[in-house]
Scaffold this active site. Structure first.
Site, PDB file in Angstrom:
ATOM      1  N   GLY A 152       0.821  -1.210   0.000  1.00  0.00           N
ATOM      2  CA  GLY A 152       0.000   0.000   0.000  1.00  0.00           C
ATOM      3  C   GLY A 152       0.848   1.250   0.000  1.00  0.00           C
TER       4      GLY A 152
ATOM      5  N   GLY B  77       1.379   5.296   3.247  1.00  0.00           N
ATOM      6  CA  GLY B  77       2.575   4.830   2.556  1.00  0.00           C
ATOM      7  C   GLY B  77       3.421   5.965   2.009  1.00  0.00           C
TER       8      GLY B  77
ATOM      9  N   TYR C 289     -15.482  -5.079   6.703  1.00  0.00           N
ATOM     10  CA  TYR C 289     -14.134  -4.536   6.843  1.00  0.00           C
ATOM     11  C   TYR C 289     -13.611  -4.740   8.259  1.00  0.00           C
ATOM     12  CZ  TYR C 289     -10.392  -1.016   6.901  1.00  0.00           C
ATOM     13  OH  TYR C 289      -9.180  -0.372   7.040  1.00  0.00           O
TER      14      TYR C 289
ATOM     15  N   LYS D 229     -10.301  -6.926   9.468  1.00  0.00           N
ATOM     16  CA  LYS D 229      -9.171  -6.317  10.170  1.00  0.00           C
ATOM     17  C   LYS D 229      -8.933  -6.984  11.527  1.00  0.00           C
ATOM     18  CE  LYS D 229      -7.475  -3.031   7.534  1.00  0.00           C
ATOM     19  NZ  LYS D 229      -6.048  -3.012   7.150  1.00  0.00           N
TER      20      LYS D 229
ATOM     21  N   LYS E  36       1.622  12.444   8.701  1.00  0.00           N
ATOM     22  CA  LYS E  36       3.062  12.445   8.942  1.00  0.00           C
ATOM     23  C   LYS E  36       3.405  12.068  10.388  1.00  0.00           C
ATOM     24  CE  LYS E  36       3.515  17.491   9.625  1.00  0.00           C
ATOM     25  NZ  LYS E  36       2.410  18.127   8.919  1.00  0.00           N
TER      26      LYS E  36
END
Length: 324
Positions: A44, A50, A173, A177, A224
């Site tokens: 990813g 990523g 989903y 997970k 970030k």
């Protein structure tokens, strides 16, 4: 020993706008020491997180002896076992950050729960088993706070993942997970593998999906910050049990507050109408970051309004190529 090397996924431009640093930087030393020669495969690699990891590594977080390999769906279809195995045989990673997934916002999840279950189960099983077969020393997978029970007490923490069913809107989903945590424990029990997972609150920032139907509502953890924490987990976190990567519960924001922050950042002065006929999804996901704080008590996240301002500025400057 040479400097770290970054291998970019195809089509990733090197002329992206600079992201401003967080209030407290996790420098290379703070993120731990390289354990000898490491080849880190990031699945990813062309997505939101990523690309953030790639930028943080390129900006100085990479350590000597590390080779970072970022791949996307163009490099292999990870729902296919043979293609996944071929990718791992080619790269021969010692470490893996597993970000690849079929993802979407509330309305897409409601419509395609079966697809979210099947595709993500295939991806996760193929990645973890290929990592095991090539002898990878560590795998860090990415979960989500949507995996927690819908009916629960707050704040939620890492011990509560399997305490009840997730919200009905995205159960496909969510269960897929959750199974990563089950597999991680089983690989450790049967083979002694250090396979673990992180649980970020939903993230936002440059390269996010801004599509009205498929995108997420703005939460409180910018990409970030998460990138730096991912690298710390890869190098330093030795538990198989997952760890929540989140701002503190006191920093939780409402949908109204998120909308107002976007309006302020975009300079919008018109009227806002909240459409109460639409599905709400999971009403609340207040997460405890107590475990993270025990490890990194001094880490500070980018303030929410600053993060929204940065993201809106990136979206405006890159409108034509932004996902929408």
């Amino acid at each position: 020993m040479g400097s770290s090397r970054v291998v970019a996924p195809r089509g990733l431009s090197s002329s992206e706008p600079e992201a401003r640093p967080a209030q407290k930087e996790l420098g290379a030393a703070d993120m731990g020491e390289s354990r000898g020669s490491m080849r880190i495969l990031v699945t990813g690699g062309s997505g939101l997180v990523g690309r953030a990891i790639q930028k943080v590594v390129a900006d100085g977080a990479g350590l000597p002896g590390e080779e970072w390999v970022f791949v996307s769906s163009k490099d292999a279809d990870l729902t296919d076992a043979a293609q996944t195995r071929a990718l791992f045989e080619k790269v021969q990673p010692t470490h893996v950050i597993h970000l690849a997934a079929m993802v979407g916002g509330l309305f897409r999840n409601i419509k395609y729960n079966l697809d979210f279950w099947r595709k993500n189960v295939h991806i996760n099983d193929n990645v973890l088993h290929s990592a095991f077969e090539v002898g990878a020393r560590k795998v860090v997978s990415c979960l989500s706070t949507c995996i927690f029970p819908d009916k629960t007490t707050y704040p939620i923490d890492e011990t509560m993942i399997h305490d009840g069913p997730p919200h009905s809107s995205n159960f496909g989903y969510s269960y897929a997970k959750r199974m990563i945590d089950v597999q991680n424990r089983a690989y450790f029990q049967q083979h002694g593998c250090t396979f673990t997972a992180v649980i970020p609150t939903n993230v936002f920032g440059p390269h996010d999906n801004f599509n009205i139907e498929d995108g997420h509502v703005l939460p409180g953890l910018i990409h970030k910050d998460l990138a730096r924490l991912f690298i710390w987990v890869l190098r330093e976190y030795s538990e198989v049990d997952p760890i929540i990567l989140s701002v503190g519960e006191e920093d939780e924001v409402s949908i109204q507050e998120a909308a107002e922050a976007v309006m302020e950042a975009m300079g919008f002065c018109g009227e806002v109408t909240f459409d109460t006929t639409k599905s709400d999804g999971q009403f609340k996901k207040t997460a405890s970051n107590g475990k993270l704080r025990a490890y990194l008590p001094d880490f500070r996240f980018t303030p929410f309004k600053q993060a929204v301002k940065e993201t809106c500025a990136w979206f405006t400057d890159n409108y034509e190529q932004a996902r929408k």
